[in-house]
Scaffold this active site. Structure first.
Site, PDB file in Angstrom:
ATOM      1  CE1 TYR A   1      -3.926  21.339 114.913  1.00  0.00           C
ATOM      2  CE2 TYR A   1      -3.278  19.268 113.888  1.00  0.00           C
ATOM      3  CZ  TYR A   1      -4.171  20.001 114.642  1.00  0.00           C
ATOM      4  OH  TYR A   1      -5.301  19.394 115.139  1.00  0.00           O
TER       5      TYR A   1
ATOM      6  CB  THR B   1      -3.874  16.017 116.073  1.00  0.00           C
ATOM      7  OG1 THR B   1      -3.747  15.663 114.695  1.00  0.00           O
ATOM      8  CG2 THR B   1      -2.541  16.603 116.524  1.00  0.00           C
TER       9      THR B   1
HETATM   10  N1  LIG Z   1     -10.184  19.054 112.365  1.00  0.00           N
HETATM   11  C1  LIG Z   1      -9.436  17.941 112.291  1.00  0.00           C
HETATM   12  O1  LIG Z   1      -9.281  17.327 111.240  1.00  0.00           O
HETATM   13  C2  LIG Z   1      -8.776  17.404 113.537  1.00  0.00           C
HETATM   14  C3  LIG Z   1      -7.959  16.265 113.419  1.00  0.00           C
HETATM   15  C4  LIG Z   1      -7.352  15.758 114.574  1.00  0.00           C
HETATM   16  C5  LIG Z   1      -7.563  16.373 115.793  1.00  0.00           C
HETATM   17  N2  LIG Z   1      -8.349  17.487 115.869  1.00  0.00           N
HETATM   18  C6  LIG Z   1      -8.528  18.124 117.177  1.00  0.00           C
HETATM   19  O2  LIG Z   1      -9.885  17.987 117.541  1.00  0.00           O
HETATM   20  C7  LIG Z   1     -10.277  19.129 118.312  1.00  0.00           C
HETATM   21  C8  LIG Z   1     -11.544  19.738 117.701  1.00  0.00           C
HETATM   22  O3  LIG Z   1     -11.239  20.139 116.365  1.00  0.00           O
HETATM   23  P1  LIG Z   1     -12.331  20.797 115.418  1.00  0.00           P
HETATM   24  O4  LIG Z   1     -12.140  20.198 114.078  1.00  0.00           O
HETATM   25  O5  LIG Z   1     -13.671  20.771 116.052  1.00  0.00           O
HETATM   26  O6  LIG Z   1     -11.780  22.293 115.353  1.00  0.00           O
HETATM   27  P2  LIG Z   1     -12.453  23.584 114.683  1.00  0.00           P
HETATM   28  O7  LIG Z   1     -13.729  23.234 114.002  1.00  0.00           O
HETATM   29  O8  LIG Z   1     -11.375  24.263 113.928  1.00  0.00           O
HETATM   30  O9  LIG Z   1     -12.835  24.440 115.956  1.00  0.00           O
HETATM   31  C9  LIG Z   1     -11.856  25.005 116.766  1.00  0.00           C
HETATM   32  C10 LIG Z   1     -12.494  26.170 117.503  1.00  0.00           C
HETATM   33  O10 LIG Z   1     -11.461  26.801 118.271  1.00  0.00           O
HETATM   34  C11 LIG Z   1     -11.662  28.191 118.163  1.00  0.00           C
HETATM   35  N3  LIG Z   1     -10.461  28.957 118.403  1.00  0.00           N
HETATM   36  C12 LIG Z   1      -9.357  29.003 117.626  1.00  0.00           C
HETATM   37  N4  LIG Z   1      -8.503  29.907 118.122  1.00  0.00           N
HETATM   38  C13 LIG Z   1      -9.084  30.443 119.231  1.00  0.00           C
HETATM   39  C14 LIG Z   1      -8.701  31.418 120.168  1.00  0.00           C
HETATM   40  N5  LIG Z   1      -7.538  32.080 120.078  1.00  0.00           N
HETATM   41  N6  LIG Z   1      -9.535  31.708 121.172  1.00  0.00           N
HETATM   42  C15 LIG Z   1     -10.727  31.091 121.279  1.00  0.00           C
HETATM   43  N7  LIG Z   1     -11.152  30.154 120.430  1.00  0.00           N
HETATM   44  C16 LIG Z   1     -10.328  29.827 119.402  1.00  0.00           C
HETATM   45  C17 LIG Z   1     -12.117  28.387 116.745  1.00  0.00           C
HETATM   46  O11 LIG Z   1     -12.722  29.630 116.614  1.00  0.00           O
HETATM   47  P3  LIG Z   1     -12.811  30.311 115.144  1.00  0.00           P
HETATM   48  O12 LIG Z   1     -13.769  29.468 114.387  1.00  0.00           O
HETATM   49  O13 LIG Z   1     -13.299  31.678 115.446  1.00  0.00           O
HETATM   50  O14 LIG Z   1     -11.421  30.252 114.598  1.00  0.00           O
HETATM   51  C18 LIG Z   1     -13.063  27.225 116.546  1.00  0.00           C
HETATM   52  O15 LIG Z   1     -14.378  27.559 116.939  1.00  0.00           O
HETATM   53  C19 LIG Z   1      -9.066  20.051 118.350  1.00  0.00           C
HETATM   54  O16 LIG Z   1      -8.345  19.820 119.517  1.00  0.00           O
HETATM   55  C20 LIG Z   1      -8.247  19.607 117.157  1.00  0.00           C
HETATM   56  O17 LIG Z   1      -6.866  19.901 117.315  1.00  0.00           O
HETATM   57  C21 LIG Z   1      -8.971  18.005 114.771  1.00  0.00           C
END
Ligand SMILES: NC(=O)c1ccc[n+]([C@@H]2O[C@H](COP(=O)([O-])OP(=O)(O)OC[C@H]3O[C@@H](n4cnc5c(N)ncnc54)[C@H](OP(=O)(O)O)[C@@H]3O)[C@@H](O)[C@H]2O)c1
Length: 320
Positions: free
Chosen positions: A145, A121
């Site tokens: 985070y 991130t």
């Molecule tokens: N979203 C943003 O704005 C953003 C910005 C910068 C970087 N990123 C990075 O980009 C990547 C993808 O992000 P995203 O937005 O696609 O994330 P997301 O939509 O929040 O999806 C994350 C997934 O991880 C699962 N998860 C969380 N805790 C878990 C656990 N203990 N065991 C198994 N699964 C678990 C969640 O399940 P649940 O739905 O059941 O919780 C969810 O399906 C991540 O590495 C994130 O840090 C995201």
């Protein structure tokens, strides 16, 4: 003489030593990015895609057992603890999912000589720089985070092997929890919205992230890039351009009015200090994508172009 041809899945790419048709483990396939990765990698190789119901990444033993069972050649880790404000009160859990789990996945990938793809991130930076951040800039996370994601990056880099870490920002798409869908919902519920105008970043769609990841992994499998481990490393990967949350909201409502016939609420621009949150956020989140372009010849489109695709996707789904 009988010639024996290897099965496609046994054929190795000359530069990466990975099978041309790898066994793929996608972790977090119910998330925004995981969903798109599962879609775009279909056909690249057999996929084992898991969500939280199949594995609790906070449990290192479960995580290790998952990889050993799946026996992948390629691990795509789209899972993360992404609740930025909640992380302030759940630091151990955020660390377990964002730092310990990637470490275990990277260790298991190394054991198997598999390629590990991980995401991080913009929130590893403090936002104090006025130019776009480059990979060699010193991280200094402002919140739990960001610190947990930085610890994950560092663990993966320390383990080494074949790995790619893509730092991205402001991820959104047609599904899941994100700023765009929150804006559309709030726009239906309220006539006026106040949006922060002094945090600048690059909104990046889950679709473009999955596309770029796919192009790079396919390139590696096809031996298109210099020999491993030269391509292993940390890269910034965001849509091009930058905008504040306020500017992004303006663009969303302008397109929503035209494409979805949605009413646009009156938007007021406010500063971060007018909207206190448990977690502090960087002022300047813009990442330079020069290293990604130089290493892989991959460039994501502008955030405005990518927004258009997501808005059309929402319109198409709502008209079904
Ligand atoms: N979203 C943003 O704005 C953003 C910005 C910068 C970087 N990123 C990075 O980009 C990547 C993808 O992000 P995203 O937005 O696609 O994330 P997301 O939509 O929040 O999806 C994350 C997934 O991880 C699962 N998860 C969380 N805790 C878990 C656990 N203990 N065991 C198994 N699964 C678990 C969640 O399940 P649940 O739905 O059941 O919780 C969810 O399906 C991540 O590495 C994130 O840090 C995201």
């Amino acid at each position: 003489m009988i010639l024996q041809y290897p099965q496609m899945s046994e054929m190795k790419s000359s530069s990466s030593n990975l099978p041309l048709s790898p066994r793929i483990l996608i972790v977090g396939n119910a998330g925004q990015l995981g969903r798109e990765l599962e879609r775009i990698f279909a056909g690249v190789g057999p996929i084992i895609a898991v969500d939280r119901e199949s594995v609790d990444l906070a449990d290192a033993d479960q995580t290790r057992a998952l990889v050993q069972r799946a026996a992948p050649d390629l691990i795509l880790n789209a899972a993360a603890y992404t609740a930025v404000d909640r992380a302030e009160s759940e630091p151990e859990l955020a660390h377990a999912i964002n730092a310990q789990a990637p470490q275990v996945l990277a260790e298991e990938a190394l054991q198997r000589n598999a390629l590990f793809v991980h995401y991080s991130t913009d929130y590893v930076f403090d936002g104090a720089k006025s130019e776009p951040w480059v990979e060699t800039d010193a991280p200094n996370p402002l919140n739990v985070y960001g610190a947990s994601k930085l610890a994950g990056e560092q663990a993966v880099q320390k383990i080494g092997g074949k790995f790619l870490i893509f730092r991205t920002s402001w991820v959104y798409g047609p599904h899941g929890n994100n700023f765009l869908l929150t804006m559309l919902r709030l726009g239906r519920e309220r006539d006026r919205l106040s949006i922060v105008d002094d945090q600048v970043g690059a909104p990046t769609t889950s679709i473009e992230l999955a596309r770029a990841t796919h192009a790079i992994v396919i390139g590696i499998l096809a031996g298109r890039f210099v020999a491993q481990p030269a391509w292993s490393g940390l890269y910034h990967m965001t849509c091009a351009g930058s905008v504040s949350w306020f500017g992004f909201a303006q663009a969303i409502f302008a397109r929503a009015a035209e494409l979805l016939g949605a009413k646009a609420p009156h938007l007021t621009s406010i500063s971060t200090s007018d909207y206190p949150t448990p977690a502090a956020r960087p002022r300047n989140s813009v990442l330079s994508n020069a290293r990604l372009a130089a290493g892989f010849g991959v460039q994501l489109p502008s955030w405005r172009f990518a927004l258009e695709e997501v808005m059309h996707s929402i319109r198409n789904e709502s008209s079904k």
